[in-house]
Design a protein around this motif. Structure first.
Motif, PDB file in Angstrom:
ATOM      1  N   LEU A   1      11.740   9.487  10.104  1.00 31.83           N
ATOM      2  CA  LEU A   1      10.709  10.293   9.384  1.00 31.83           C
ATOM      3  C   LEU A   1       9.810   9.489   8.894  1.00 31.83           C
ATOM      4  O   LEU A   1       9.813   8.893   7.761  1.00 31.83           O
ATOM      5  CB  LEU A   1      11.313  11.355   8.292  1.00 31.83           C
ATOM      6  N   MET A   2       8.473   9.159   9.680  1.00 35.82           N
ATOM      7  CA  MET A   2       7.594   8.194   9.110  1.00 35.82           C
ATOM      8  C   MET A   2       6.478   8.867   8.191  1.00 35.82           C
ATOM      9  O   MET A   2       6.316  10.195   8.244  1.00 35.82           O
ATOM     10  CB  MET A   2       6.745   7.651  10.232  1.00 35.82           C
ATOM     11  N   VAL A   3       6.118   8.262   7.037  1.00 39.97           N
ATOM     12  CA  VAL A   3       5.125   9.036   6.084  1.00 39.97           C
ATOM     13  C   VAL A   3       3.776   8.135   6.310  1.00 39.97           C
ATOM     14  O   VAL A   3       3.857   6.870   6.183  1.00 39.97           O
ATOM     15  CB  VAL A   3       5.671   8.751   4.633  1.00 39.97           C
ATOM     16  N   LEU A   4       2.896   8.804   6.685  1.00 36.51           N
ATOM     17  CA  LEU A   4       1.446   8.086   6.512  1.00 36.51           C
ATOM     18  C   LEU A   4       1.070   8.335   5.022  1.00 36.51           C
ATOM     19  O   LEU A   4       1.112   9.268   4.481  1.00 36.51           O
ATOM     20  CB  LEU A   4       0.498   8.928   7.754  1.00 36.51           C
ATOM     21  N   ASN A   5       0.193   7.171   4.490  1.00 35.24           N
ATOM     22  CA  ASN A   5      -0.382   7.258   3.345  1.00 35.24           C
ATOM     23  C   ASN A   5      -1.801   7.029   3.492  1.00 35.24           C
ATOM     24  O   ASN A   5      -2.336   6.792   4.584  1.00 35.24           O
ATOM     25  CB  ASN A   5       0.122   6.364   2.384  1.00 35.24           C
ATOM     26  N   GLN A   6      -2.623   6.889   2.463  1.00 38.09           N
ATOM     27  CA  GLN A   6      -4.128   7.115   2.516  1.00 38.09           C
ATOM     28  C   GLN A   6      -4.532   5.584   3.044  1.00 38.09           C
ATOM     29  O   GLN A   6      -5.699   5.299   3.542  1.00 38.09           O
ATOM     30  CB  GLN A   6      -4.738   7.088   1.043  1.00 38.09           C
ATOM     31  N   LYS A   7      -3.860   4.535   2.910  1.00 40.92           N
ATOM     32  CA  LYS A   7      -4.437   3.297   3.511  1.00 40.92           C
ATOM     33  C   LYS A   7      -4.097   3.317   5.046  1.00 40.92           C
ATOM     34  O   LYS A   7      -4.939   2.474   5.902  1.00 40.92           O
ATOM     35  CB  LYS A   7      -3.272   2.158   3.248  1.00 40.92           C
ATOM     36  N   CYS A   8      -3.631   4.432   5.785  1.00 41.63           N
ATOM     37  CA  CYS A   8      -3.595   4.538   7.168  1.00 41.63           C
ATOM     38  C   CYS A   8      -4.926   5.094   7.635  1.00 41.63           C
ATOM     39  O   CYS A   8      -4.849   5.112   8.931  1.00 41.63           O
ATOM     40  CB  CYS A   8      -2.271   5.541   7.575  1.00 41.63           C
ATOM     41  N   VAL A   9      -5.861   5.590   6.812  1.00 41.64           N
ATOM     42  CA  VAL A   9      -6.684   6.477   7.430  1.00 41.64           C
ATOM     43  C   VAL A   9      -8.072   5.558   7.209  1.00 41.64           C
ATOM     44  O   VAL A   9      -8.339   5.308   5.866  1.00 41.64           O
ATOM     45  CB  VAL A   9      -7.004   7.761   6.962  1.00 41.64           C
ATOM     46  N   ARG A  10      -8.908   5.206   8.008  1.00 41.00           N
ATOM     47  CA  ARG A  10     -10.121   4.499   8.005  1.00 41.00           C
ATOM     48  C   ARG A  10     -10.808   4.452   9.062  1.00 41.00           C
ATOM     49  O   ARG A  10     -10.299   4.082  10.233  1.00 41.00           O
ATOM     50  CB  ARG A  10      -9.899   2.757   7.289  1.00 41.00           C
ATOM     51  N   HIS A  11     -12.135   4.575   8.966  1.00 40.04           N
ATOM     52  CA  HIS A  11     -12.980   4.373  10.403  1.00 40.04           C
ATOM     53  C   HIS A  11     -12.542   5.627  11.343  1.00 40.04           C
ATOM     54  O   HIS A  11     -12.784   5.385  12.497  1.00 40.04           O
ATOM     55  CB  HIS A  11     -13.201   3.136  10.983  1.00 40.04           C
ATOM     56  N   ASN A  12     -11.869   6.712  10.916  1.00 39.20           N
ATOM     57  CA  ASN A  12     -11.552   7.917  11.744  1.00 39.20           C
ATOM     58  C   ASN A  12     -10.439   7.486  12.712  1.00 39.20           C
ATOM     59  O   ASN A  12     -10.285   8.090  13.669  1.00 39.20           O
ATOM     60  CB  ASN A  12     -12.820   8.377  12.415  1.00 39.20           C
ATOM     61  N   ILE A  13      -9.719   6.707  12.172  1.00 28.89           N
ATOM     62  CA  ILE A  13      -8.491   6.040  13.139  1.00 28.89           C
ATOM     63  C   ILE A  13      -7.159   5.942  12.101  1.00 28.89           C
ATOM     64  O   ILE A  13      -7.408   5.712  10.912  1.00 28.89           O
ATOM     65  CB  ILE A  13      -8.740   4.565  13.460  1.00 28.89           C
ATOM     66  N   ILE A  14      -6.255   6.321  12.693  1.00 32.47           N
ATOM     67  CA  ILE A  14      -5.109   6.336  12.210  1.00 32.47           C
ATOM     68  C   ILE A  14      -4.233   4.755  12.275  1.00 32.47           C
ATOM     69  O   ILE A  14      -3.986   4.304  13.419  1.00 32.47           O
ATOM     70  CB  ILE A  14      -3.994   7.478  12.407  1.00 32.47           C
ATOM     71  N   ASP A  15      -3.985   4.055  11.411  1.00 41.62           N
ATOM     72  CA  ASP A  15      -3.260   2.715  11.371  1.00 41.62           C
ATOM     73  C   ASP A  15      -1.787   2.874  11.100  1.00 41.62           C
ATOM     74  O   ASP A  15      -1.464   2.900   9.878  1.00 41.62           O
ATOM     75  CB  ASP A  15      -4.026   1.557  10.439  1.00 41.62           C
ATOM     76  N   TYR A  16      -0.984   2.952  12.145  1.00 46.30           N
ATOM     77  CA  TYR A  16       0.403   2.962  11.584  1.00 46.30           C
ATOM     78  C   TYR A  16       0.947   2.112  11.028  1.00 46.30           C
ATOM     79  O   TYR A  16       2.115   2.119  10.504  1.00 46.30           O
ATOM     80  CB  TYR A  16       1.031   3.577  12.879  1.00 46.30           C
ATOM     81  N   SER A  17       0.337   0.666  11.014  1.00 41.29           N
ATOM     82  CA  SER A  17       1.202  -0.366  10.566  1.00 41.29           C
ATOM     83  C   SER A  17       1.304  -0.192   8.809  1.00 41.29           C
ATOM     84  O   SER A  17       1.886  -1.044   8.406  1.00 41.29           O
ATOM     85  CB  SER A  17       0.215  -1.648  10.976  1.00 41.29           C
ATOM     86  N   PHE A  18       0.334   0.735   8.282  1.00 44.61           N
ATOM     87  CA  PHE A  18       0.766   1.057   6.786  1.00 44.61           C
ATOM     88  C   PHE A  18       1.591   1.761   6.623  1.00 44.61           C
ATOM     89  O   PHE A  18       1.864   2.161   5.379  1.00 44.61           O
ATOM     90  CB  PHE A  18      -0.803   1.263   6.276  1.00 44.61           C
ATOM     91  N   ALA A  19       1.895   2.825   7.735  1.00 44.04           N
ATOM     92  CA  ALA A  19       3.201   3.752   7.476  1.00 44.04           C
ATOM     93  C   ALA A  19       4.339   3.179   6.828  1.00 44.04           C
ATOM     94  O   ALA A  19       4.912   2.032   6.742  1.00 44.04           O
ATOM     95  CB  ALA A  19       3.252   4.628   8.776  1.00 44.04           C
ATOM     96  N   GLN A  20       4.931   4.191   5.912  1.00 45.14           N
ATOM     97  CA  GLN A  20       6.596   3.959   5.384  1.00 45.14           C
ATOM     98  C   GLN A  20       7.345   4.995   6.377  1.00 45.14           C
ATOM     99  O   GLN A  20       7.162   5.757   6.898  1.00 45.14           O
ATOM    100  CB  GLN A  20       6.398   3.869   3.867  1.00 45.14           C
ATOM    101  N   TYR A  21       8.603   5.012   5.637  1.00 43.97           N
ATOM    102  CA  TYR A  21       9.635   5.734   5.900  1.00 43.97           C
ATOM    103  C   TYR A  21      10.373   6.544   4.740  1.00 43.97           C
ATOM    104  O   TYR A  21      10.365   5.970   3.665  1.00 43.97           O
ATOM    105  CB  TYR A  21      10.675   5.187   6.904  1.00 43.97           C
ATOM    106  N   THR A  22      10.535   7.712   4.893  1.00 46.53           N
ATOM    107  CA  THR A  22      11.181   8.506   3.831  1.00 46.53           C
ATOM    108  C   THR A  22      12.499   8.938   4.109  1.00 46.53           C
ATOM    109  O   THR A  22      12.866   8.947   5.382  1.00 46.53           O
ATOM    110  CB  THR A  22      10.337   9.548   3.481  1.00 46.53           C
ATOM    111  N   ASP A  23      13.433   9.457   3.220  1.00 47.13           N
ATOM    112  CA  ASP A  23      14.822   9.858   3.550  1.00 47.13           C
ATOM    113  C   ASP A  23      14.677  11.114   4.367  1.00 47.13           C
ATOM    114  O   ASP A  23      14.120  11.984   4.163  1.00 47.13           O
ATOM    115  CB  ASP A  23      15.278  10.304   2.312  1.00 47.13           C
ATOM    116  N   ASP A  24      15.268  10.979   5.658  1.00 51.07           N
ATOM    117  CA  ASP A  24      15.312  12.006   6.738  1.00 51.07           C
ATOM    118  C   ASP A  24      16.389  12.899   6.736  1.00 51.07           C
ATOM    119  O   ASP A  24      16.739  13.938   7.380  1.00 51.07           O
ATOM    120  CB  ASP A  24      15.065  11.376   7.904  1.00 51.07           C
TER     121      ASP A  24
END
Length: 436
Positions: free
Chosen positions: A28-51
């Motif tokens: 279960l991947m979690v996107l945070n605000q760092k992932c969003v910029r210039h109308n693009i999703i950068d998954y390199s900033f994503a983290q994971y939560t207890d699934d």
């Protein structure tokens, strides 16, 4: 044909994400605000939560969702479209992001383009006066938007605009590769000490003379020195003109702050700008192209190169290259400095950089000849990166220029196309502006 409707009328689902319980790895991947910029999703900033804990299926992202950052001045209001998702993973957002879902993919994609064209205005829709204010969802949902009704038209417009996005993304991928090439050479020469000797051969590997540095407690090439980054640059601070005086703001001088920093090497534009009068009423200088910025508070440790003259606030430091020092070398040297500061802060919070951190962190300072040679090798790579960034800026402006005319029917998209100029058919007797 199109009608004016509120954003809320296009949305069939909206909600913020979950409060994650972060783990090193899960499904279960979690996107945070760092992932969003210039109308693009950068998954390199994503983290994971207890699934192992149940998450509502509605909160799991779907292709076609629109994401909005919802917290923090300068961050809230950034949006991005979910065009694809990682395979074999479920993806959610954290509670600082708002998810909008429409009834169809192409309607959502067109709505996303329209909302992104207003992103700077939407970023002013804040509820609360502090830096941690929340995006005002009511104002966002009351925006009046006009997009075509017919699915075929929506699909054609989305496909056309996505071609521009694809070119922008391709340029970004090229830039990543070019910067990686320059960094590899930097590491080879300045970290492993295998710079070219007088015969053009790898210095250390072929027995070049090394001397012991008492300061660094290790050997370095003969003739090189242990010193701070100020041996090759001038350290400068920034400042902010009064926000109460409107004549200081919205001028022609880009004003860099930590919220402008992203993963690219160059900073071309900034969220805020100031006037000449504003510059004269703050402690920031007007920094030249090639000045290196590092962020000292907020998003700490981001390193960027000024692509044009700009000013800077007090949450950053600037390194002006000294004479005979090229900016590509200084860019990576500043990144190396930040790396050492992060290592030194390991186990404690790395929440700021102060002047003494810069003055009293010792680096290996090469000879001027090798720094010059490095600049000759990699400067063309950096200039290509800058050119690609500028082309992306032009493509984005073209997209924003076309968008309203496509949405109101002034310009139509042909059903079949291969090249962008062949796609568009202007309606007769119309007057159009030119992209800036």
């Amino acid at each position: 044909m199109s009608d004016w409707k509120r954003v809320e009328d296009y949305v069939i689902y909206s909600a913020k994400g979950i409060t994650p319980n972060y783990v090193k790895k899960s499904q279960l991947m979690v996107l945070n605000q760092k992932c969003v910029r210039h109308n693009i999703i950068d998954y390199s900033f994503a983290q994971y939560t207890d699934d192992t804990k149940n998450v509502s299926e509605e909160k799991v992202l779907k292709v076609g969702d629109i994401l909005f950052n919802s917290t923090g001045q300068g961050t809230a209001g950034r949006c991005a479209f979910v065009d694809k998702l990682p395979e074999s993973l479920k993806v959610v957002t954290d509670s600082h992001m708002l998810v909008l879902r429409c009834k169809s993919y192409y309607e959502a994609r067109c709505l996303n383009y329209v909302l992104y064209s207003f992103e700077k205005d939407i970023q002013a829709f804040m509820d609360g006066s502090t830096g941690q204010g929340e995006l005002d969802k009511v104002r966002l949902f009351n925006l009046l938007i006009s997009i075509p009704k017919t699915p075929e038209t929506l699909q054609n417009i989305a496909n056309l605009l996505s071609k521009l996005d694809t070119k922008i993304e391709l340029n970004n991928q090229i830039n990543t590769e070019l910067e990686a090439m320059a960094k590899t050479l930097y590491d080879y020469w300045f970290i492993q000490f295998d710079f070219p000797d007088e015969n053009g051969k790898p210095y250390k590997s072929l027995g070049g003379q090394m001397v012991y540095s008492e300061t660094l407690k290790r050997e370095i090439p003969k003739g090189w020195e242990a010193d701070s980054i100020l041996r090759v640059s001038q350290l400068m601070g920034g400042g902010t003109p009064s926000k109460k005086n409107k004549t200081y703001w919205d001028g022609n001088i880009p004003f860099f702050t930590p919220t402008d920093a992203d993963n690219g090497a160059f900073i071309l534009t900034t969220f805020d700008s100031i006037t000449e009068e504003g510059l004269s009423h703050c402690s920031s200088s007007l920094f030249e192209k090639g000045t290196i910025f590092i962020t000292a508070r907020g998003s700490v440790g981001k390193t960027m190169i000024a692509a044009q003259q700009m000013a800077m606030n007090q949450s950053c430091y600037a390194f002006k290259p000294l004479q005979k020092i090229n900016y590509p070398y200084l860019y990576f040297a500043a990144s190396e400095l930040v790396h050492y500061l992060k290592v030194k802060a390991s186990g404690s919070v790395f929440d700021s950089i102060v002047t003494n951190d810069i003055k009293f962190t010792t680096l290996v300072i090469p000879s001027l000849e090798i720094i010059k040679l490095y600049g000759e090798k990699v400067s063309p790579l950096f200039e290509k990166i800058l050119t690609n960034n500028q082309e992306n800026q032009q493509l984005a402006r073209l997209r924003d220029w076309l968008l309203p005319m496509l949405m109101n029917g002034q310009v139509k998209v042909q059903d079949k196309f291969d090249k962008i100029p062949e796609l568009l058919v202007a309606e007769p007797n119309q007057e159009y502006g030119k992209p800036q």
